[in-house]
Write a protein that holds these residues in place. Sequence first.
Motif, PDB file in Angstrom:
ATOM      1  N   GLU A  79      31.442  40.376  45.871  1.00 39.42           N
ATOM      2  CA  GLU A  79      31.530  41.626  45.115  1.00 39.42           C
ATOM      3  C   GLU A  79      32.972  42.118  45.033  1.00 39.42           C
ATOM      4  O   GLU A  79      33.454  42.509  43.959  1.00 39.42           O
ATOM      5  N   ALA A  80      33.688  42.074  46.162  1.00 35.30           N
ATOM      6  CA  ALA A  80      35.089  42.499  46.170  1.00 35.30           C
ATOM      7  C   ALA A  80      35.952  41.560  45.337  1.00 35.30           C
ATOM      8  O   ALA A  80      36.887  42.001  44.641  1.00 35.30           O
ATOM      9  N   LYS A 112      39.142  40.534  40.434  1.00 36.86           N
ATOM     10  CA  LYS A 112      39.394  39.687  39.259  1.00 36.86           C
ATOM     11  C   LYS A 112      39.255  40.482  37.965  1.00 36.86           C
ATOM     12  O   LYS A 112      39.996  40.256  37.000  1.00 36.86           O
ATOM     13  N   GLN A 113      38.326  41.417  37.944  1.00 36.96           N
ATOM     14  CA  GLN A 113      38.145  42.264  36.758  1.00 36.96           C
ATOM     15  C   GLN A 113      39.402  43.069  36.448  1.00 36.96           C
ATOM     16  O   GLN A 113      39.730  43.308  35.288  1.00 36.96           O
ATOM     17  N   GLN A 114      40.099  43.482  37.480  1.00 38.71           N
ATOM     18  CA  GLN A 114      41.282  44.321  37.315  1.00 38.71           C
ATOM     19  C   GLN A 114      42.534  43.532  36.952  1.00 38.71           C
ATOM     20  O   GLN A 114      43.560  44.099  36.602  1.00 38.71           O
ATOM     21  N   SER A 115      42.433  42.214  37.042  1.00 42.78           N
ATOM     22  CA  SER A 115      43.589  41.371  36.747  1.00 42.78           C
ATOM     23  C   SER A 115      43.883  41.360  35.251  1.00 42.78           C
ATOM     24  O   SER A 115      42.990  41.203  34.417  1.00 42.78           O
ATOM     25  N   GLU A 152      33.769  40.368  29.254  1.00 43.61           N
ATOM     26  CA  GLU A 152      34.528  40.822  30.418  1.00 43.61           C
ATOM     27  C   GLU A 152      33.719  40.802  31.710  1.00 43.61           C
ATOM     28  O   GLU A 152      34.286  40.911  32.801  1.00 43.61           O
ATOM     29  N   ASN A 153      32.390  40.655  31.627  1.00 48.35           N
ATOM     30  CA  ASN A 153      31.582  40.600  32.849  1.00 48.35           C
ATOM     31  C   ASN A 153      31.129  39.179  33.181  1.00 48.35           C
ATOM     32  O   ASN A 153      30.135  38.978  33.882  1.00 48.35           O
ATOM     33  N   LEU A 190      36.338  32.961  40.357  1.00 45.12           N
ATOM     34  CA  LEU A 190      36.138  33.630  41.637  1.00 45.12           C
ATOM     35  C   LEU A 190      36.338  32.700  42.819  1.00 45.12           C
ATOM     36  O   LEU A 190      36.823  33.117  43.871  1.00 45.12           O
ATOM     37  N   CYS A 191      35.944  31.435  42.643  1.00 53.11           N
ATOM     38  CA  CYS A 191      35.907  30.525  43.791  1.00 53.11           C
ATOM     39  C   CYS A 191      36.196  29.109  43.321  1.00 53.11           C
ATOM     40  O   CYS A 191      35.691  28.669  42.282  1.00 53.11           O
TER      41      CYS A 191
END
Length: 535
Positions: A42-43, A48-51, A89-90, A344-345
């Motif tokens: 979640e974090a 990543k969304q804010q990047s 974006e999601n 994310l990974c």
Amino acid sequence: MPTECIPYSETGYFSPLMCDYLAEKNTLKPFYHRFPKLENFEAQIKEKQQSSLTAISQRAILSNALVKQYENVNASKTTLKNIQKLALENTFTITTGHQLNLFTGPLYFLYKIISTINLTTTLQEKHPNHHFVPIYWMASEDHDFDEICFFNYKGKKIRWEREASGAVGELSTEGLAEVLEDFSKKIGISDNAKYLQSLFEDGYVKHNNLTDATRYIANELFKKYGLVIVDGNDKELKKLFIPFVENELFQQTAYKKVLETAEHLTKVNDSYKIQVNPREINLFYINNGIRERIIEHEGVFMVNNTSVRWNSEQIKAEVHAHPERFSPNALLRPLYQEIILPNLCYIGGGGELAYWLELKSYFETVNVTFPMLLLRNSAVVKTQKQSEKMGKLNISNRDLFLKKEDFIAKKVKELSKIEIDFTPQKEHLQQQFEDLYKLAEQTDKSFIGAVAAQEKKQLKGLNHLEKRLLTAQKRMLKDKVSRSTELRETLFPANSLQERKQNFSELYLEYGETLIPTLVKHLQPLSGEFLVLEL
């Protein structure tokens, strides 16, 4: 369908660095961002969304580039939807990467991709308001043909013989019809064999280059799971990389930060091996069938082994005009992936994650979110018949992981009617010498050295006798022990893990179209353990 999970640290096949990483040792925490636990995603999503690198405009470029890459691919509806979702974006990705090995190369190619697919499924259940897309990044820009030009079948190499230079993805598939002919003779005429023949033929004989052929095969094997295959050797995607190429050429940030991190890593533990050493410039130049290193000397940039030269302004102009000609090496490729993907990974093998652990400080310096790092699933697959034979021979799953000599010694001791373990005799001898030490202390301390020397000599003699007896018993029990060692060698070929030596074709001949769905069912990427699976 019995399974057993064994901690990686107990297998004996994983490096101290990987075992310590999996144990979340405090000394390694400066080298990664977040450990790959479900509750930590979640974090990672929020960060990543804010990047700025995941802006809608950039996502559109990625999605459109993939639409073009898939123009002539018979993709599933799920895959095509996933490509469209990448513009949202999601949407986020889970990524693995692999070389363009002939016919997928070692078996762990499947495990990498299945780990990636299964993690996206788990995350989709946990975070239903987001989309998660499994990505296979083709290493189409690599140039080490010798590493990819073969695969193993029943202990022998099936090799593609040809001269090669430049990026392997651009190689023509000339000569692979002859490889198919050789392979077809070896695998027989069963229905499963016919599928493998058609997969090889449709992939390599009916496509003109290795990138298209590899994409075809990976898509055929995994399209039902929505896998998206990315070729980074793409001009539109390379345009997004231009600022970082310029940084690499003129600031050489990667060299400075990675070298610093590597030195720090070896100071933490001198058993940690540095996987990749940085160069001053970690870029290759691709053009007209070459892929050679870019070198700078006194303000002149040159392409190794060629006459190509630029000054600073000229190479900057070349980067902007032809970004597709600038290719990241193994050290810089992770940055390129994370720039163009909303990732994310990253899922990789132990060697891959070892060099990712050298990169965190560099990522922070260039302001790119560092992904979570997950060790791919590993497995040994055995048949029911092999399991039954193991039971009759009293071989446990854990016995299989013993080194060959230790395995043989264990079986000899189990089968022997006499006691080969001299531990009681050694303990009795050491007790006798304890009494001699006390006597020497009370009489003449100068005798202590002589007592110690005699103790060492007699213990050495007992060890020698124990080894001679073991050798004699090996000869006497040779036939019985050989049945055990032959079984172990079918599951651990060439004294290595099955997944590193066998090609998936051997298992496909046995299990057919049920193979991949069964592996998808059992490989759990967040389990953190080695799977022994009976099919």
